[in-house]
Design a protein around this motif. Sequence first.
Motif, PDB file in Angstrom:
ATOM      1  N   HIS A 184       0.830  -1.197   0.000  1.00  0.00           N
ATOM      2  CA  HIS A 184       0.000   0.000   0.000  1.00  0.00           C
ATOM      3  C   HIS A 184       0.877   1.265   0.000  1.00  0.00           C
ATOM      4  CE1 HIS A 184      -3.257   2.734   0.840  1.00  0.00           C
ATOM      5  NE2 HIS A 184      -2.585   3.188   1.880  1.00  0.00           N
ATOM      6  N   HIS A 216       2.534   8.644   5.119  1.00  0.00           N
ATOM      7  CA  HIS A 216       1.126   8.921   5.459  1.00  0.00           C
ATOM      8  C   HIS A 216       0.522   7.878   6.404  1.00  0.00           C
ATOM      9  CE1 HIS A 216      -0.071   5.922   2.453  1.00  0.00           C
ATOM     10  NE2 HIS A 216      -1.315   6.043   2.879  1.00  0.00           N
ATOM     11  N   ASP A 217       0.905   6.613   6.269  1.00  0.00           N
ATOM     12  CA  ASP A 217       0.314   5.566   7.111  1.00  0.00           C
ATOM     13  C   ASP A 217       1.282   5.056   8.168  1.00  0.00           C
ATOM     14  OD1 ASP A 217      -2.330   5.372   6.345  1.00  0.00           O
ATOM     15  OD2 ASP A 217      -1.969   3.876   4.779  1.00  0.00           O
ATOM     16  N   LYS A 220       0.195   3.278  11.266  1.00  0.00           N
ATOM     17  CA  LYS A 220      -0.237   1.872  11.276  1.00  0.00           C
ATOM     18  C   LYS A 220       0.811   0.966  11.917  1.00  0.00           C
ATOM     19  CE  LYS A 220      -3.416   1.914   7.368  1.00  0.00           C
ATOM     20  NZ  LYS A 220      -3.636   1.512   5.966  1.00  0.00           N
ATOM     21  N   HIS A 270      -5.155  12.705   5.883  1.00  0.00           N
ATOM     22  CA  HIS A 270      -5.391  12.072   4.580  1.00  0.00           C
ATOM     23  C   HIS A 270      -6.702  11.303   4.505  1.00  0.00           C
ATOM     24  CE1 HIS A 270      -3.174   8.833   6.757  1.00  0.00           C
ATOM     25  NE2 HIS A 270      -3.871   8.004   6.002  1.00  0.00           N
ATOM     26  N   ASP A 299      -4.360   7.903  -2.299  1.00  0.00           N
ATOM     27  CA  ASP A 299      -4.531   6.870  -1.271  1.00  0.00           C
ATOM     28  C   ASP A 299      -5.746   5.994  -1.566  1.00  0.00           C
ATOM     29  OD1 ASP A 299      -4.055   5.583   1.188  1.00  0.00           O
ATOM     30  OD2 ASP A 299      -5.383   6.941   2.264  1.00  0.00           O
TER      31      ASP A 299
HETATM   32 FE   LIG Z   1      -3.183   4.818   3.163  1.00  0.00          FE
END
Ligand SMILES: [Fe+2]
Length: 345
Positions: A184, A216-217, A220, A270, A299
């Motif tokens: 991703h 951006h992630d 996570k 985002h 995204d």
């Molecule tokens: Fe994402």
Amino acid sequence: MLVCYLTDEPGKIPAIRAALEPRYQVIARVLGQESVFAPSGVLMVDADLRQAARVEEIKHALQGLDTINEKLFVVHGHLHHLIAQAYALGATSVAYNAKEAVSRLARVEATVRASQAGVECAIGRMADSSAAFASMFSAVGGGQTVNLADAETVTSQIIASINQHGLSGWLDNVRKYHEGTFQHCLLVTGIAVGFAVDIRFADQDVKRLGMAATLHDIGKARIPLPILDKPGRLDPKEEEIMRQHPAIGYDLLKDIPGIGSETLDAVRHHHEYLDGSGYPDALTASQIPDIVRLLTISDIFAALIEARSYRPPMSRENAYKILCDMDGKLEQPLVKAFRDVAMVA
Ligand SMILES: [Fe+2]
Ligand SMILES: [Fe+2]
């Protein structure tokens, strides 16, 4: 094609030989034994990465095998930290069982043939980027701070690859060889960079958007693995936890010297929509900067064209139609500008 099979269980060798021979020439070795592989072909590692001793044995066995470009690791189950471990050890692709490994070998063989025929491919650079993502995620997941220099390196690698080979080649290779959170992040960054290049951003703005996409992630990395790696849709409680990742990412980055404000905005916002229906802050149009709007489109598009355990990947055409149907949530002039990136690039 030569396949060098490395395992911690000698009992697996007859089955792997039966699956691969005679199509491939197989050299099998048990971890801890000193016999040496021929430094060519494809390396297939099938061992329990949960055990630190095994990991050390693999590191030892891989010394001197730099000339083997393709390193396929069999990681049983979709366990995020074991996938990260595999990439940290030098994996160029991961399979989840022996059967999937056999089909991946067929793809590797096709790629090797294509390379031999003189077709350029960006797999080497992509493997570097993937390994960088993997180590960044596992470091942050393990409690370390984000290393901005690593993020900059991976962003520059992706920009160079898109400039050299175009977005389509990047998307095809990433989707063929990587999975889960890394896939991703690789896809979103490639798409965001492709978008920025297509609408003629200046180089420094391409880099700014690329950095925002790379990170951006990152939140996570702190989401519990059973939720992050769940092979199915999240239930409402799990979804609520997953929705914390933009704020977690922001908190991880906000005090790092040299972090750009646009990167912080992009990481935190985002998942915001122009109509105020997004999260975590339910921002509305005037509060959402342009760079975030670009990233949100990239995204969503990336998420749609990825394979998920509960659905096959969507075609680029259908994914683009969904963006067009999100009128009110996404900036439609930007979605229009994204058309060439989605369909053609
Ligand atoms: Fe994402
Ligand atoms: Fe996200």
